[in-house]
Write an enzyme that holds these catalytic residues in place. Structure first.
Site, mmCIF file in Angstrom:
data_model
loop_
_atom_site.group_PDB
_atom_site.id
_atom_site.type_symbol
_atom_site.label_atom_id
_atom_site.label_comp_id
_atom_site.label_asym_id
_atom_site.label_seq_id
_atom_site.Cartn_x
_atom_site.Cartn_y
_atom_site.Cartn_z
ATOM 1 N N ASP A 188 2.821 4.382 7.104
ATOM 2 C CA ASP A 188 3.420 3.237 7.680
ATOM 3 C C ASP A 188 4.768 3.426 8.237
ATOM 4 O OD1 ASP A 188 1.187 2.012 6.616
ATOM 5 O OD2 ASP A 188 1.992 0.254 5.555
ATOM 6 N N CYS B 200 -4.541 2.669 8.066
ATOM 7 C CA CYS B 200 -4.677 4.060 7.398
ATOM 8 C C CYS B 200 -5.937 4.661 7.283
ATOM 9 C CB CYS B 200 -4.312 3.569 5.804
ATOM 10 S SG CYS B 200 -2.595 2.934 5.655
ATOM 11 N N HIS C 89 -7.542 7.747 0.292
ATOM 12 C CA HIS C 89 -7.973 6.620 0.879
ATOM 13 C C HIS C 89 -9.027 6.736 1.915
ATOM 14 C CE1 HIS C 89 -6.342 2.340 2.688
ATOM 15 N NE2 HIS C 89 -7.360 2.153 1.768
ATOM 16 N N HIS D 267 0.537 6.304 11.039
ATOM 17 C CA HIS D 267 0.484 5.131 12.154
ATOM 18 C C HIS D 267 1.921 4.473 12.402
ATOM 19 C CE1 HIS D 267 -0.053 2.015 9.185
ATOM 20 N NE2 HIS D 267 -1.223 2.843 8.687
#
Length: 610
Positions: free
Chosen positions: A62, A101, A162, A369
């Site tokens: 992030d 993500c 993730h 991102h």
């Protein structure tokens, strides 16, 4: 070959040019010269040319492109990341394949758009929601870790995964890092969220949780009213029906609270390989442990080529920051967290240097991102800054959600303090590192990434990317066209999110911008920008003022048609069935549902000063 790894100034790729060989010779020590002569006399030139560099990949979570000093930030201190850029190559048009993500990281690992692997969602759930879901990176996808493993690399992942854990049983580990080419894993199988820290507002499905609480309260009031009516004789209903009604109300509450009420225990866990080490995790020592694991991996594998993927938990909410960094930045908790991450980058770089691996290691830093504009606590901003670029995390088309920092360093092989202002993508890491490792790309699938080594070494002027396709979930929101002969960088938006409030530039009323439905605006004709003239996407071009308007859109539409012909149906990993919490898939270090453990030593509780 170990002597070259320790003492050579850089490593030669296959077919390295004569200038590279000369540069190597100039920087070799006397001992290495003698060893080189022996090797050459013994016909060992192939051993030199086939040497494989170590690869260290660092990915922030992030982080906004505007949060780093070398990308224009003058108020957050990032000396170590800035040093990396000064000693290497800075990418100014580095693009993530998705603005969230899970899909972005799937693309990073596989070199393919997430829509190809089923890691792009057509519903509102665009990322994996639970460790106990059945979705994840499909077993038939081949990661760069798998290909490097096949080339003799020792591969490790420290940090966030993730990409799922299990498919059908709690022990199948079908989506686990060790089943995708990593020899070693230490970190979170899920992602850091507010629920991992006490006294923070819930982040996981917060809107749904609020509705479920409301429904539960209404049901409780109804049950209480029925009981009171029965007791006072105002309602003519049997006790059996009354108790059945109460039981149904309890089952409704238990059905959702058993998952959402224990997010910290179900999702906020740490694993070492297949073993759970902390459930729930202790945030106050996570940074220390992850750093120790990364440094230890470098130290333990310095004698052979290795791949280390450091997937930071920083700078995702709740922004848990070690005490030594709290209150140090000018941008509150978020700035503190960025500066702590920068310190971690410095510690990893120092470990590489200390082990004599600086010149034999390709180091990469990026973010998955853009920063999340909607991350706020009252009036306090907890998300990143995306610089001059419009939009942020969750927005599939706007630059702020997908344009990220990208830095690569390899002393002697990559020019120091240089800038590449050409379109590149996180997916490019895949073919680039596979090439360096001497491997071959899979021939049974489309790889969307490109080997950018010639671009980094300034052997070519332009990127191999002509078109990039920007998805929001499985919906194509925008396309960019790099028209190399003219220098134009066209971008067409087919859909854009409806901001809330309308002029806010983000979806503050929703937490994150949706991809479809009434929450997006469809554009016909598409909004058209030339990013070479308007990188902020401030003013769309008009037919009346842009003579190439129709020609550009016609060419982009043709590219979209060609791209869609390459897509094939695949199982949707982020379907509701796959993302819903399944108790039988819950990783548990005890006997379910009593999942509590702490296997880490107490000496790790204090952050080590490198």
């Amino acid at each position: 070959m170990g002597i070259f790894q320790h003492e050579s100034a850089f490593i030669l790729e296959k077919g390295a040019c004569l200038d590279g060989i000369c540069s190597l010779f100039k920087r070799l020590s006397l001992a290495t010269w003698l060893s080189l002569c022996i090797l050459l006399n013994a016909g060992g030139i192939n051993a030199v040319l086939d040497f494989k560099p170590n690869i260290v990949l660092m990915l922030a979570d992030d982080l906004g492109i505007g949060d780093i000093g070398c990308y224009g930030n003058s108020t957050i201190s990032t000396p170590n990341i800035d040093r990396l850029a000064k000693e290497g190559v800075k990418l100014t048009q580095h693009i993530a394949a998705a603005s969230l993500c899970t899909p972005s990281r799937a693309a990073f690992l596989t070199g393919r758009y997430p829509v190809r692997s089923g890691m792009a969602s057509s519903n509102a759930y665009r990322a994996l929601w639970w460790n106990a879901g059945s979705g994840g990176l499909p077993v038939n996808e081949t990661t760069f870790a798998r290909l490097l493993q096949q080339q003799g690399y020792t591969t490790g992942l420290v940090g966030k995964w993730h990409q799922g854990v299990n498919c059908e049983s709690v022990h199948d580990h079908c989506h686990h890092p060790l089943n995708h080419g990593f020899d070693y894993f230490y970190g979170m199988p899920f992602s850091l969220v507010n629920n991992c820290q006490d006294n923070k507002p819930p982040e996981l499905d917060a809107a749904l949780q609020a509705k479920l609480w409301l429904y539960t309260q209404l049901i409780a009031v109804a049950i209480f009213s029925v009981f009171m009516g029965k007791i006072t004789g105002m309602l003519s209903v049997s006790w059996k029906a009354t108790f059945c009604f109460a039981l149904l109300g309890f089952l409704f509450f238990a059905s959702w609270y058993s998952s959402y009420g224990f997010v910290k225990h179900w999702n906020c866990i740490m694993m070492r390989n297949y073993d759970i080490t902390e459930q729930p995790m202790k945030l106050e020592r996570t940074t220390s442990l992850m750093l120790q694991e990364a440094v230890s991996f470098i130290q333990s594998n310095k004698q052979r080529p290795f791949l280390l993927f450091v997937s930071f938990l920083h700078v995702h909410t709740p922004l848990f920051t070690s005490e030594r960094f709290l209150g140090k930045s000018k941008h509150g908790l978020y700035g503190d967290n960025v500066e702590e991450m920068d310190w971690l980058v410095g510690q990893i770089l120092d470990a590489i240097d200390k082990e004599g691996l600086r010149n034999s290691t390709l180091t990469y830093f990026a973010s998955d991102h853009g920063g999340q504009l909607e991350a706020q606590e009252g009036t306090i901003q907890l998300g990143g800054w995306n610089g001059i670029y419009k939009g942020g995390k969750g927005m599939g088309g706007w630059e702020g959600g997908i344009r990220v920092p990208g830095i690569l360093r390899w002393p002697g092989m990559l020019p120091a303090n240089s800038v590449v202002d050409e379109p590149t993508n996180l997916m490019d890491v895949y073919p680039t590192v596979v090439h360096l490792a001497g491997g071959a790309l899979p021939q049974d699938r489309i790889i969307d990434g490109r080997n950018i080594l010639p671009l980094l070494q300034q052997k070519v002027r332009h990127s191999d990317h002509e078109f990039m396709f920007h998805y929001c979930g499985s919906y194509l929101h925008a396309v960019r066209w790099h028209q190399k002969d003219s220098g134009s960088l066209w971008k067409a938006h087919y859909m854009t999110p409806v901001f809330s409030p309308e002029t806010a530039g983000a979806c503050y009323g929703r937490g994150i911008c949706p991809c479809f439905g009434e929450s997006v605006t469809h554009h016909d004709p598409p909004l058209l920008f030339d990013l070479s003239r308007d990188p902020s996407e401030a003013t769309p071009l008009l037919l009346d003022t842009e003579p190439l308007f129709h020609a550009v859109l016609k060419r982009i539409d043709k590219a979209v048609d060609e791209h869609r012909k390459t897509l094939t149906p695949v199982p949707q990993q982020l379907s509701f069935h796959n993302i819903v919490w399944k108790p039988w898939l819950q990783p548990c270090c005890g006997t379910f549902p009593f999942c509590w453990c702490d296997k880490e030593v107490s000496t790790a509780d204090t952050l080590r000063v490198g």
